[in-house]
Write a protein that holds these residues in place. Sequence first.
Motif, PDB file in Angstrom:
ATOM      1  N   THR A 118      37.924  95.756  43.185  1.00  0.00           N
ATOM      2  CA  THR A 118      38.327  94.626  42.344  1.00  0.00           C
ATOM      3  C   THR A 118      37.960  94.863  40.880  1.00  0.00           C
ATOM      4  N   LEU A 119      37.512  96.092  40.575  1.00  0.00           N
ATOM      5  CA  LEU A 119      37.150  96.520  39.223  1.00  0.00           C
ATOM      6  C   LEU A 119      35.877  95.865  38.695  1.00  0.00           C
ATOM      7  N   ARG A 120      35.084  95.265  39.596  1.00  0.00           N
ATOM      8  CA  ARG A 120      33.787  94.732  39.195  1.00  0.00           C
ATOM      9  C   ARG A 120      32.733  95.830  39.301  1.00  0.00           C
ATOM     10  N   ARG A 121      31.813  95.880  38.322  1.00  0.00           N
ATOM     11  CA  ARG A 121      30.712  96.822  38.448  1.00  0.00           C
ATOM     12  C   ARG A 121      29.843  96.393  39.637  1.00  0.00           C
ATOM     13  N   ARG A 122      29.506  97.364  40.457  1.00  0.00           N
ATOM     14  CA  ARG A 122      28.792  97.021  41.685  1.00  0.00           C
ATOM     15  C   ARG A 122      27.430  96.413  41.410  1.00  0.00           C
ATOM     16  N   ILE A 123      26.733  96.889  40.391  1.00  0.00           N
ATOM     17  CA  ILE A 123      25.419  96.337  40.087  1.00  0.00           C
ATOM     18  C   ILE A 123      25.514  94.865  39.707  1.00  0.00           C
ATOM     19  N   GLY A 124      26.686  94.432  39.279  1.00  0.00           N
ATOM     20  CA  GLY A 124      26.888  93.031  38.944  1.00  0.00           C
ATOM     21  C   GLY A 124      26.706  92.095  40.117  1.00  0.00           C
ATOM     22  N   GLY A 125      26.699  92.643  41.330  1.00  0.00           N
ATOM     23  CA  GLY A 125      26.447  91.795  42.491  1.00  0.00           C
ATOM     24  C   GLY A 125      25.085  91.139  42.448  1.00  0.00           C
TER      25      GLY A 125
ATOM     26  N   LEU B 263       9.943  98.451  39.636  1.00  0.00           N
ATOM     27  CA  LEU B 263       9.957  97.135  39.008  1.00  0.00           C
ATOM     28  C   LEU B 263       8.516  96.729  38.682  1.00  0.00           C
ATOM     29  N   PRO B 264       8.301  95.951  37.623  1.00  0.00           N
ATOM     30  CA  PRO B 264       6.929  95.714  37.153  1.00  0.00           C
ATOM     31  C   PRO B 264       6.028  94.991  38.136  1.00  0.00           C
ATOM     32  N   ASP B 265       6.598  94.056  38.922  1.00  0.00           N
ATOM     33  CA  ASP B 265       5.734  93.231  39.759  1.00  0.00           C
ATOM     34  C   ASP B 265       6.562  92.562  40.854  1.00  0.00           C
ATOM     35  N   TYR B 266       5.863  91.826  41.712  1.00  0.00           N
ATOM     36  CA  TYR B 266       6.533  91.155  42.817  1.00  0.00           C
ATOM     37  C   TYR B 266       7.566  90.146  42.330  1.00  0.00           C
ATOM     38  N   LYS B 267       7.271  89.450  41.248  1.00  0.00           N
ATOM     39  CA  LYS B 267       8.201  88.448  40.734  1.00  0.00           C
ATOM     40  C   LYS B 267       9.558  89.070  40.448  1.00  0.00           C
ATOM     41  N   HIS B 268       9.580  90.244  39.816  1.00  0.00           N
ATOM     42  CA  HIS B 268      10.846  90.920  39.538  1.00  0.00           C
ATOM     43  C   HIS B 268      11.535  91.340  40.844  1.00  0.00           C
ATOM     44  N   PHE B 269      10.758  91.855  41.784  1.00  0.00           N
ATOM     45  CA  PHE B 269      11.317  92.343  43.044  1.00  0.00           C
ATOM     46  C   PHE B 269      11.933  91.194  43.841  1.00  0.00           C
ATOM     47  N   ARG B 270      11.215  90.102  43.929  1.00  0.00           N
ATOM     48  CA  ARG B 270      11.739  88.943  44.652  1.00  0.00           C
ATOM     49  C   ARG B 270      13.008  88.420  43.995  1.00  0.00           C
ATOM     50  N   ARG B 271      12.998  88.327  42.683  1.00  0.00           N
ATOM     51  CA  ARG B 271      14.175  87.824  41.986  1.00  0.00           C
ATOM     52  C   ARG B 271      15.386  88.735  42.215  1.00  0.00           C
ATOM     53  N   PHE B 272      15.133  90.034  42.246  1.00  0.00           N
ATOM     54  CA  PHE B 272      16.227  90.986  42.391  1.00  0.00           C
ATOM     55  C   PHE B 272      16.873  90.895  43.773  1.00  0.00           C
ATOM     56  N   PHE B 273      16.055  90.835  44.824  1.00  0.00           N
ATOM     57  CA  PHE B 273      16.609  90.926  46.172  1.00  0.00           C
ATOM     58  C   PHE B 273      16.596  89.620  46.962  1.00  0.00           C
ATOM     59  N   ALA B 274      15.706  88.693  46.643  1.00  0.00           N
ATOM     60  CA  ALA B 274      15.692  87.420  47.368  1.00  0.00           C
ATOM     61  C   ALA B 274      16.625  86.406  46.712  1.00  0.00           C
ATOM     62  N   GLU B 275      16.683  86.426  45.383  1.00  0.00           N
ATOM     63  CA  GLU B 275      17.599  85.520  44.687  1.00  0.00           C
ATOM     64  C   GLU B 275      18.921  86.227  44.400  1.00  0.00           C
ATOM     65  N   ALA B 276      18.851  87.422  43.826  1.00  0.00           N
ATOM     66  CA  ALA B 276      20.008  88.319  43.732  1.00  0.00           C
ATOM     67  C   ALA B 276      21.206  87.719  43.029  1.00  0.00           C
TER      68      ALA B 276
ATOM     69  N   ARG C 192      20.785  86.578  39.369  1.00  0.00           N
ATOM     70  CA  ARG C 192      20.280  86.249  38.037  1.00  0.00           C
ATOM     71  C   ARG C 192      20.731  87.305  37.026  1.00  0.00           C
ATOM     72  N   PRO C 193      21.190  86.911  35.837  1.00  0.00           N
ATOM     73  CA  PRO C 193      21.530  87.896  34.805  1.00  0.00           C
ATOM     74  C   PRO C 193      20.361  88.800  34.445  1.00  0.00           C
ATOM     75  N   SER C 194      19.144  88.279  34.549  1.00  0.00           N
ATOM     76  CA  SER C 194      17.973  89.091  34.223  1.00  0.00           C
ATOM     77  C   SER C 194      17.810  90.275  35.172  1.00  0.00           C
ATOM     78  N   ASN C 195      18.416  90.211  36.342  1.00  0.00           N
ATOM     79  CA  ASN C 195      18.340  91.344  37.255  1.00  0.00           C
ATOM     80  C   ASN C 195      19.024  92.583  36.677  1.00  0.00           C
ATOM     81  N   ILE C 196      20.088  92.378  35.943  1.00  0.00           N
ATOM     82  CA  ILE C 196      20.817  93.514  35.382  1.00  0.00           C
ATOM     83  C   ILE C 196      19.980  94.187  34.302  1.00  0.00           C
TER      84      ILE C 196
END
Length: 419
Positions: free
Chosen positions: A162-169, A118-131, A133-137
């Motif tokens: 449930t037929l949801r894509r797992r990354i959608g979490g 991931l490019p930077d801490y901001k992306h990493f935090r958003r991905f796993f601390a907020e988890a 956001r559509p931007s995570n996908i």
Amino acid sequence: MVMKSARQAQGSNTSDNAGKPPITHAVVRKGAGVAGKVLDHAFALAFRGLVYAQIWEDPEIDMEALAIRPDSRVVAIASGGCNVLSYLVADPAAITAVDLNTAHIALNKLKLASAQHLPDYKHFRRFFAEADRPSNIAAYHAYVAPFLDEPTRSYWEGRDLTLRRRIGGFRKGIYKRGLLGGFIGMAHLLARLYRVDLHAILDAPTREAQRTIFEAQMAPVFDRKFVRWLTEQPAALFGLGIPPAQFDALAGDQPMAQVLRRRLEKLACDFAVEDNYFAWQAFSRGYSRDADAPLPPYLQEANWDKVRARADRVTVRHANLTEHLAAQPDASLDRYVLLDAQDWMSDAQLNALWREITRTARPGARVLFRTAAEPSLLPGRVADDLLARWTYHGEASADYTRRDRSSIYGGVHLYELGA
């Protein structure tokens, strides 16, 4: 409440288990009656998918107890990966993370690839601390997916039951998914039925206010007849990671409702909520969004550069811990993190594990584990000649238990190998 991190009993495999899924032969007790085996099989089935998006052992306590050094070679049960990545802050030489659950293997690999690409801490935090956001996908597809191995990428881009894509979490809240996420969701639903707002405790200005809220709103729920009945059903606690084999050890001679009440009381009252991300997971089903929110060490901005630079020191293995150790050279490892896997084991499995730990351990090696009940389970079960080589740090272990912010285990135990 959550009683376990993502792990399976890591006992030795046998020919009797040929053809069975690894989790099944790790969990199903040979000596259990018909009803017990039915429960064991049900638990094993529940644990084949994602269980824990966040591990529930305090990594700061782990690192203090383990005293990791730059030459330390660590082996740990992987679970949700939070602690494995957090240990990188302590600068070990290498970490091997093992687990029987393929979902947790995929989660660990996703976290490691994200830390590296991931490019930077901001992306990493958003991905796993907020988890959520559509931007995570978009970030996953642009930066992470190209670096995942095929099984890991197939897992995250595949669909769950449930037929949801797992990354959608990571767009809709990964911490609300998995067996644990579902259990916490049901706990929140039950609380609402009794007109209890679990989130209220997170707004308490002091620990005294936290206790007032707990005593007035949460504690009385455990005296409800339905709650007392429900908590006595082993299957009702599968989402806490409590297998049938561990249920009786946790309860002892007390009603399970009272055991769970005391564990929840510690989580709600013994630590300031502004310092305890476990409380946020339990009472809000996610992390705080504040800039100074409590987070696991691997998600803290101050540790970002260390985690990113050292992520390649972690190797993730889909393996049974005892069998993995059996393949390692003598005196080659320094730190062992067993989580609470031993609570699931028979005496034979415990002795097989500790024979391999003792054989592969270098002088001064440390073993850290947790138990549902308070005492260490090793005395009287592991052979005396094996256990005699290890020093149990009883006073320190009691202190670690008291200070573990996850608050859910009866005991945190540290053993050290003599020269």
